[in-house]
Structures are given as C-alpha cells and as structure tokens.
Scaffold this active site. Structure first.
Site, PDB file in Angstrom:
ATOM      1  N   HIS A 242      35.047 -25.568 -15.273  1.00 49.05           N
ATOM      2  CA  HIS A 242      35.859 -26.793 -15.227  1.00 49.05           C
ATOM      3  C   HIS A 242      36.207 -27.226 -13.800  1.00 49.05           C
ATOM      4  CE1 HIS A 242      36.544 -26.221 -19.538  1.00 49.05           C
ATOM      5  NE2 HIS A 242      36.926 -24.976 -19.294  1.00 49.05           N
TER       6      HIS A 242
HETATM    7  C1  BDR Z   1      41.506 -25.780 -17.489  1.00 45.59           C
HETATM    8  O1  BDR Z   1      42.415 -24.834 -17.995  1.00 45.59           O
HETATM    9  C2  BDR Z   1      42.419 -23.677 -17.191  1.00 45.59           C
HETATM   10  O2  BDR Z   1      42.416 -22.530 -17.978  1.00 45.59           O
HETATM   11  C3  BDR Z   1      41.241 -23.782 -16.272  1.00 45.59           C
HETATM   12  O3  BDR Z   1      41.545 -23.177 -15.018  1.00 45.59           O
HETATM   13  C4  BDR Z   1      41.010 -25.258 -16.151  1.00 45.59           C
HETATM   14  O4  BDR Z   1      41.794 -25.796 -15.111  1.00 45.59           O
HETATM   15  C5  BDR Z   1      40.438 -26.019 -18.532  1.00 45.59           C
HETATM   16  O5  BDR Z   1      40.994 -26.482 -19.727  1.00 45.59           O
END
Ligand code: BDR
Ligand code: CA
Length: 312
Positions: A242
C-alpha cells in the site's frame, strides 16, 4: 533543487517502512525534511521507534523523526498487529535505535515547516491514520496555503474495504480526521485499496531485492513477504503493497491513472463508519476534492521500489 520537498507522516508498519526507504533512496527527486509518526498499525511508542530504526538501517540517521498523536481525534485506538506483527516490523530484527527522537510534537514540526518554507510549499505524504494532518488543518488554518499537495494512502471504493466490508484501515481508525483532511481544500491524491490492490508483492520480489541489493536492502526485503501466508484472495504468498505507492507516484506519476472526484468520509454508522464515499458520476453536484487513483502498474511500481531500495 529536488522536485519534491516532503514530510512523510506514517505509522510504521511494514509497508510504511518501505515507503520511508523508497523516499530515502531517491534523493534526486525527493528531499525528505522530516518523518512524523502517528498511532496506527501499532501504538505511537512503536511507530516512532520503528521510523528511527528504518532511517538508521537505511544509513540516514540525519532525518529528524517526530512523534505525534497518540490516539485518534474521537475514537479509541485500533491497531493491526495481525498484519504487521507485535513490533510493527515483523520479520526485521528490532532493537532500540541510537538515533534520538526529536523533542517537538509532530504537529508543531509540520506547522513550523509550513510556516518557514518558500512559496512553493511542502508536500505532505500520509501513510497512516490522518490524525496529525487533521490537527494541522484545525489548528493552523493560515498555513493551509503552504501545503502544496497531500498524497495519502487511505480509503476504498470499488474493491470494498479491508477492516469492514466497506472501510479501509487508515480511514476507519480515524474517520473524523480523514473527513477534515478531505475537506481542507488543498490538492489531494488518494491511493485507496482500488489502486493498491493492483500492486501485489510476494516472495519473488523479496528474493529479487535480496539478490540485487546492498546490506540495507537485504534486511528490508523481508518486508515484501506477507506475515503468514497473506490474505487468501490475492494468491499464495502475495499481499498488496500500500504505502510505497504514494512515494512511487511522486517519482513516476505515469505508473498511475486517477480520476477527479468528490470524496466524503462516513463518520458514523454501524456498518459504514470510515467509508470513503466516492462520487464517481457527479451525482452530488459537489466539486471534486481529490484525485482518486484508479489504476496502478503493479510491475512498474515494484521494479521501481526494488531498483531504488537496492541502492541503499
Ligand atoms: C493501510 O493500513 C496499514 O495497515 C498499512 O500500513 C496501510 O497504510 C492499508 O489499509
Ligand atoms: Ca501505514
């Protein structure tokens, strides 16, 4: 002069760590003036410690790290150890860094940086819950014009959510903050799950980074493998990457496509709390407040990440 002067606000977090590393590995295009941390994937004590650890590991212990909000604006904290491990950096050997935490609060650092920067302003990259940014928006309205743009990872629309059927983690943890940031009037580019689910990393990428990279890259490569077997829906050993998408967009915008849309955030609702409501067809008549990323060249993003982090 580098193309982008940025502050990276984050909650490391395994993918946050790779976003930090990608920024540090790209000094030609990115001047990282500071890292601010927030409670999110793990509590604040661990997110600030992890940010320092990653800077040290990357050989950049000169980058100042600040701790910010300990909890969301209105809700109780929510963490994600099942994805990131108890330390927040599962897979990495974790110890207390030698590098010190800065004294000032993250929100004061962001405000002072905006106040003292030139007319070009600063880019705020946000990879965690938006609590710190919302505090800047609320407490320093006169500085908003100095925010050149906000590039954030958060939200979900067409693909559904990852913590509820409709909500994504960063927005769900602090929906009130997200609502304030999306309403702040500054240019926003949003990488929700619609985009990041197109960037799937796994063991092959980790092995590539291990084989081409230096010492830092070899350690960080483990973060490209999911904890456990990864979410079944993406295929064996694969999981979305992500947070690095935000930094990758600053480096290579042509790897992505986006649509201008009006985004609202649901701050109540038994079933819809934290949903990013994206007006795809302009039915609300509201002016667009974000560029919502719809397509990502997953191979291109991963090639870039591996090539850059290998340099560290
Ligand atoms: C987001 O949630 C977190 O767990 C990750 O770091 C990312 O920023 C994805 O949904
Ligand atoms: Ca994050």
């Amino acid at each position: 002069m580098t193309a982008h002067r940025i502050i990276l606000d984050c909650d490391p977090g395994r993918d946050d760590a790779l976003a930090i590393a990608l920024a540090l590995a790209s000094p030609e295009e990115i001047e990282l003036i500071g890292i601010t941390t927030v409670a999110g994937n793990v509590p604040l004590e661990l997110t600030q410690r992890n940010a320092r650890l990653v800077c040290e590991l990357c050989g950049h212990d000169q980058v100042p790290v600040y701790a910010g909000a300990r909890r969301p604006l209105s809700r109780a904290p929510v963490t994600a150890e099942e994805i990131h491990g108890r330390s927040g950096l599962e897979g990495l050997e974790v110890s207390e860094p030698a590098m010190a935490l800065q004294d000032r609060h993250a929100v004061d650092f962001i405000a002072e940086s905006l106040g003292s920067c030139g007319d070009d302003g600063l880019t705020l990259v946000a990879c965690g819950p938006l609590t710190n940014l919302a505090m800047v928006v609320a407490d320093f309205p006169k500085l908003l014009a100095k925010i050149r743009q906000i590039v954030l990872m958060g939200g979900a629309s067409r693909v559904g959510g990852n913590v509820t059927p409709v909500a994504e983690f960063n927005i769900h943890v602090d929906p009130h903050a997200a609502a304030a940031v999306f309403a702040c009037g500054r240019p926003i580019t949003a990488f929700g799950l619609d985009a990041t689910y197109q960037v799937l990393a796994g063991p092959d990428h980790a092995e590539r980074l291990e084989s081409v990279g230096g010492a830092a890259a070899r350690r960080l490569a483990t973060l490209l493998r999911p904890v456990g077997s990864g979410p079944a829906r993406f295929g064996p050993g694969l999981a979305p990457l992500h947070d690095p998408c935000t930094v990758a967009w600053l480096l290579r915008p042509h790897l992505f496509e986006a649509q201008s849309v009006a985004v609202a955030v649901e701050t109540e609702g038994d079933h819809t709390l934290g949903t990013t409501v994206v007006d795809w067809w302009g039915v609300t008549g509201r002016a667009p407040n974000a560029e919502w990323v719809t397509r990502a060249d997953g191979d291109g993003v991963l090639d870039l990440l591996i090539e850059r982090i290998a340099r560290l």
